[in-house]
Design a protein around this motif. Structure first.
Motif, PDB file in Angstrom:
ATOM      1  N   ALA A   1     -14.363  66.805 -56.707  1.00  0.00           N
ATOM      2  CA  ALA A   1     -15.407  68.017 -56.391  1.00  0.00           C
ATOM      3  C   ALA A   1     -15.015  68.982 -55.400  1.00  0.00           C
ATOM      4  O   ALA A   1     -15.663  69.777 -54.810  1.00  0.00           O
ATOM      5  N   MET A   2     -13.801  68.800 -54.834  1.00  0.00           N
ATOM      6  CA  MET A   2     -13.174  69.489 -53.708  1.00  0.00           C
ATOM      7  C   MET A   2     -13.422  70.971 -53.915  1.00  0.00           C
ATOM      8  O   MET A   2     -14.071  71.674 -53.053  1.00  0.00           O
ATOM      9  N   PRO A   3     -13.381  71.772 -55.179  1.00  0.00           N
ATOM     10  CA  PRO A   3     -13.483  73.199 -55.371  1.00  0.00           C
ATOM     11  C   PRO A   3     -14.942  73.700 -55.209  1.00  0.00           C
ATOM     12  O   PRO A   3     -15.237  74.527 -54.479  1.00  0.00           O
ATOM     13  N   GLU A   4     -15.920  72.678 -55.578  1.00  0.00           N
ATOM     14  CA  GLU A   4     -17.246  72.831 -55.464  1.00  0.00           C
ATOM     15  C   GLU A   4     -17.547  72.858 -54.111  1.00  0.00           C
ATOM     16  O   GLU A   4     -18.570  73.523 -53.400  1.00  0.00           O
ATOM     17  N   ILE A   5     -17.344  71.660 -53.305  1.00  0.00           N
ATOM     18  CA  ILE A   5     -17.557  71.449 -51.838  1.00  0.00           C
ATOM     19  C   ILE A   5     -17.064  72.622 -51.079  1.00  0.00           C
ATOM     20  O   ILE A   5     -17.787  72.969 -50.249  1.00  0.00           O
ATOM     21  N   ARG A   6     -15.854  72.997 -51.303  1.00  0.00           N
ATOM     22  CA  ARG A   6     -15.391  74.112 -50.332  1.00  0.00           C
ATOM     23  C   ARG A   6     -16.287  75.304 -50.620  1.00  0.00           C
ATOM     24  O   ARG A   6     -16.373  76.031 -49.740  1.00  0.00           O
ATOM     25  N   SER A   7     -16.679  75.861 -51.953  1.00  0.00           N
ATOM     26  CA  SER A   7     -17.484  76.876 -52.138  1.00  0.00           C
ATOM     27  C   SER A   7     -18.688  76.954 -51.348  1.00  0.00           C
ATOM     28  O   SER A   7     -19.138  77.855 -50.605  1.00  0.00           O
ATOM     29  N   LYS A   8     -19.268  75.758 -51.792  1.00  0.00           N
ATOM     30  CA  LYS A   8     -20.641  75.657 -51.116  1.00  0.00           C
ATOM     31  C   LYS A   8     -20.625  75.630 -49.516  1.00  0.00           C
ATOM     32  O   LYS A   8     -21.398  76.264 -48.816  1.00  0.00           O
ATOM     33  N   LEU A   9     -19.562  75.183 -48.852  1.00  0.00           N
ATOM     34  CA  LEU A   9     -19.347  75.174 -47.607  1.00  0.00           C
ATOM     35  C   LEU A   9     -19.103  76.427 -47.115  1.00  0.00           C
ATOM     36  O   LEU A   9     -19.654  76.759 -45.860  1.00  0.00           O
ATOM     37  N   LEU A  10     -18.155  77.390 -47.669  1.00  0.00           N
ATOM     38  CA  LEU A  10     -17.958  78.489 -47.357  1.00  0.00           C
ATOM     39  C   LEU A  10     -19.272  79.329 -47.221  1.00  0.00           C
ATOM     40  O   LEU A  10     -19.521  80.376 -46.510  1.00  0.00           O
ATOM     41  N   LEU A  11     -20.199  79.384 -48.069  1.00  0.00           N
ATOM     42  CA  LEU A  11     -21.650  80.077 -48.309  1.00  0.00           C
ATOM     43  C   LEU A  11     -22.291  79.591 -47.249  1.00  0.00           C
ATOM     44  O   LEU A  11     -22.995  80.457 -46.485  1.00  0.00           O
ATOM     45  N   LEU A  12     -22.330  78.301 -47.077  1.00  0.00           N
ATOM     46  CA  LEU A  12     -23.111  77.725 -45.718  1.00  0.00           C
ATOM     47  C   LEU A  12     -22.650  78.392 -44.330  1.00  0.00           C
ATOM     48  O   LEU A  12     -23.386  78.856 -43.597  1.00  0.00           O
ATOM     49  N   LEU A  13     -21.193  78.203 -44.192  1.00  0.00           N
ATOM     50  CA  LEU A  13     -20.688  78.624 -42.980  1.00  0.00           C
ATOM     51  C   LEU A  13     -20.903  80.321 -42.639  1.00  0.00           C
ATOM     52  O   LEU A  13     -21.000  80.736 -41.640  1.00  0.00           O
ATOM     53  N   SER A  14     -20.768  81.103 -43.797  1.00  0.00           N
ATOM     54  CA  SER A  14     -20.898  82.608 -43.878  1.00  0.00           C
ATOM     55  C   SER A  14     -22.265  83.007 -43.628  1.00  0.00           C
ATOM     56  O   SER A  14     -22.244  84.127 -43.051  1.00  0.00           O
ATOM     57  N   GLY A  15     -23.250  82.243 -43.748  1.00  0.00           N
ATOM     58  CA  GLY A  15     -24.517  82.347 -43.391  1.00  0.00           C
ATOM     59  C   GLY A  15     -24.825  82.258 -41.958  1.00  0.00           C
ATOM     60  O   GLY A  15     -26.207  82.502 -41.418  1.00  0.00           O
ATOM     61  N   LYS A  16     -24.127  81.878 -41.124  1.00  0.00           N
ATOM     62  CA  LYS A  16     -24.307  81.623 -39.580  1.00  0.00           C
ATOM     63  C   LYS A  16     -24.182  82.758 -38.850  1.00  0.00           C
ATOM     64  O   LYS A  16     -23.313  83.424 -39.142  1.00  0.00           O
ATOM     65  N   LYS A  17     -24.813  82.748 -37.812  1.00  0.00           N
ATOM     66  CA  LYS A  17     -24.594  83.572 -36.538  1.00  0.00           C
ATOM     67  C   LYS A  17     -23.954  83.040 -35.548  1.00  0.00           C
ATOM     68  O   LYS A  17     -23.939  81.990 -35.486  1.00  0.00           O
ATOM     69  N   PRO A  18     -23.031  83.822 -34.893  1.00  0.00           N
ATOM     70  CA  PRO A  18     -22.365  83.169 -33.477  1.00  0.00           C
ATOM     71  C   PRO A  18     -23.110  82.444 -32.615  1.00  0.00           C
ATOM     72  O   PRO A  18     -22.738  81.512 -32.028  1.00  0.00           O
ATOM     73  N   SER A  19     -24.167  83.104 -32.356  1.00  0.00           N
ATOM     74  CA  SER A  19     -25.294  82.426 -31.445  1.00  0.00           C
ATOM     75  C   SER A  19     -25.792  81.012 -31.677  1.00  0.00           C
ATOM     76  O   SER A  19     -26.034  80.045 -30.938  1.00  0.00           O
ATOM     77  N   GLU A  20     -25.607  80.902 -33.327  1.00  0.00           N
ATOM     78  CA  GLU A  20     -26.251  79.467 -33.860  1.00  0.00           C
ATOM     79  C   GLU A  20     -25.103  78.611 -33.510  1.00  0.00           C
ATOM     80  O   GLU A  20     -25.330  77.418 -33.622  1.00  0.00           O
ATOM     81  N   LEU A  21     -23.856  78.713 -33.543  1.00  0.00           N
ATOM     82  CA  LEU A  21     -22.685  77.898 -33.391  1.00  0.00           C
ATOM     83  C   LEU A  21     -22.138  77.583 -32.132  1.00  0.00           C
ATOM     84  O   LEU A  21     -21.273  76.834 -31.938  1.00  0.00           O
ATOM     85  N   VAL A  22     -22.471  78.289 -31.116  1.00  0.00           N
ATOM     86  CA  VAL A  22     -21.925  78.143 -29.582  1.00  0.00           C
ATOM     87  C   VAL A  22     -22.398  76.721 -29.244  1.00  0.00           C
ATOM     88  O   VAL A  22     -21.632  76.327 -28.437  1.00  0.00           O
ATOM     89  N   SER A  23     -23.667  76.537 -29.322  1.00  0.00           N
ATOM     90  CA  SER A  23     -23.941  75.480 -28.502  1.00  0.00           C
ATOM     91  C   SER A  23     -23.742  74.305 -29.396  1.00  0.00           C
ATOM     92  O   SER A  23     -23.602  74.049 -30.651  1.00  0.00           O
ATOM     93  N   THR A  24     -23.833  72.993 -28.503  1.00  0.00           N
ATOM     94  CA  THR A  24     -23.423  71.717 -28.995  1.00  0.00           C
ATOM     95  C   THR A  24     -24.624  71.234 -30.166  1.00  0.00           C
ATOM     96  O   THR A  24     -24.467  70.905 -31.210  1.00  0.00           O
ATOM     97  N   ALA A  25     -26.062  71.828 -29.796  1.00  0.00           N
ATOM     98  CA  ALA A  25     -27.099  71.446 -30.732  1.00  0.00           C
ATOM     99  C   ALA A  25     -26.794  72.459 -31.948  1.00  0.00           C
ATOM    100  O   ALA A  25     -26.988  71.738 -33.152  1.00  0.00           O
ATOM    101  N   GLY A  26     -26.156  73.402 -31.991  1.00  0.00           N
ATOM    102  CA  GLY A  26     -25.760  74.195 -33.178  1.00  0.00           C
ATOM    103  C   GLY A  26     -24.893  73.681 -33.920  1.00  0.00           C
ATOM    104  O   GLY A  26     -24.846  73.624 -35.320  1.00  0.00           O
ATOM    105  N   LYS A  27     -23.836  73.149 -33.432  1.00  0.00           N
ATOM    106  CA  LYS A  27     -22.810  72.324 -34.084  1.00  0.00           C
ATOM    107  C   LYS A  27     -23.368  71.012 -34.725  1.00  0.00           C
ATOM    108  O   LYS A  27     -22.974  70.769 -35.892  1.00  0.00           O
ATOM    109  N   GLN A  28     -24.025  70.434 -33.931  1.00  0.00           N
ATOM    110  CA  GLN A  28     -24.779  69.164 -34.611  1.00  0.00           C
ATOM    111  C   GLN A  28     -25.522  69.529 -35.688  1.00  0.00           C
ATOM    112  O   GLN A  28     -25.590  68.638 -36.791  1.00  0.00           O
ATOM    113  N   GLN A  29     -26.345  70.547 -35.695  1.00  0.00           N
ATOM    114  CA  GLN A  29     -27.256  71.002 -36.863  1.00  0.00           C
ATOM    115  C   GLN A  29     -26.319  71.171 -38.027  1.00  0.00           C
ATOM    116  O   GLN A  29     -26.778  71.036 -39.181  1.00  0.00           O
ATOM    117  N   LEU A  30     -25.128  72.145 -37.733  1.00  0.00           N
ATOM    118  CA  LEU A  30     -24.061  72.299 -38.807  1.00  0.00           C
ATOM    119  C   LEU A  30     -23.569  70.945 -39.524  1.00  0.00           C
ATOM    120  O   LEU A  30     -23.476  70.970 -40.690  1.00  0.00           O
TER     121      LEU A  30
END
Length: 190
Positions: free
Chosen positions: A108-137
Motif C-alpha cells: 500500500a506504499m503509494p496510497e500511504i505516501r499520498s495520504k501522508l503528503l496531504l497530511l504534512l502539507s496541511g501543517k503550519k511551521p509553528s505546529e511542527l516546531v515544538s516537541t508536542a507538535g511533532k508528537q501530535q504528528l
C-alpha cells in the motif's frame, strides 16, 4: 600374667578414642554440608518460584519482534504559509509488531505516501516546531496508516492516549496492532 592384659586394655581404649573423635568430626561435617545444601536449595527455589510464574505468563503471549518499515524517499512538502514560503523535509519509518503488516505496508506504499503528503502539507511551521507538535504528528500518521491498513480505530485511538516523555513513548496501554510507533529519520523545516 593376668595383670599385663588389663594394662593393654587402657592402651586399646586410648587408641579407640581418637578413632571415635574422627568419626564424630566427619559426621558433624557431613551434617553441616547437608544442612547448608538444603538451605541453599530452599533459598534458590524460593527466589525462582515467582520468576517461573512470569515465564509461564510470557509463554501465553508470543514475543513479537519489532519490524521497521522505511517509507522510501524523504517527504518534501510546502507548509501552510504563516510568514512566507516554508517547506518540510522529513524521513519517516514505521514500527510494526505484526510481520504481515510489513508486507501490507509495502503493497500500500503509494496510497500511504499520498495520504501522508496531504497530511504534512496541511501543517503550519509553528505546529511542527515544538516537541508536542511533532508528537501530535506521530499520532496523526499512525491513525492515517492504520486506516489504510484496515486496523480497528480502537487500536489507533489507544495510541492517542499514550503519554510522551522526552521523545520516548510511554504507553498507558501499549498498542500492539497496526503501526505502534512512527520514527522520524530526518526532520527539517526551512
Amino acid at each position: 600374667m593376668a595383670k599385663p592384659t588389663p594394662k593393654a586394655a587402657p592402651a586399646d581404649a586410648a587408641a579407640a578414642t581418637p578413632a571415635k573423635s574422627h568419626k564424630m568430626l566427619i559426621i558433624v561435617i557431613a551434617l553441616l554440608v547437608v544442612v547448608i545444601a538444603g538451605g541453599a536449595g530452599w533459598y534458590f527455589t524460593k527466589g525462582s518460584a515467582p520468576a517461573t510464574e512470569h515465564v509461564e505468563e510470557a509463554k501465553h503471549e508470543p514475543v513479537r519482534q519489532a519490524k521497521y518499515v522505511p517509507l522510501g524517499e524523504k517527504f518534501t512538502v510546502n507548509l501552510q504559509q504563516e510568514e512566507g514560503d516554508r517547506y518540510l523535509q522529513v524521513g519517516i519509518t514505521l514500527k510494526v509488531l505484526d510481520p504481515k503488516l510489513e508486507e501490507e505496508i509495502k503493497t500500500a506504499m503509494p496510497e500511504i505516501r499520498s495520504k501522508l503528503l496531504l497530511l504534512l502539507s496541511g501543517k503550519k511551521p509553528s505546529e511542527l516546531v515544538s516537541t508536542a507538535g511533532k508528537q501530535q504528528l506521530v499520532q496523526q500518521v499512525m491513525v492515517e496508516v492504520d486506516a489504510i491498513l484496515g486496523v480497528a480505530p480502537a487500536a489507533a485511538t489507544a495510541a492517542a492516549s499514550d503519554v510522551h516523555d522526552g521523545g520516548h513513548t510511554v504507553a498507558g496501554s501499549a498498542k500492539q496492532d497496526g503501526v505502534v510507533d512512527v520514527l522520524f529519520t530526518d526532520f527539517i523545516i526551512q
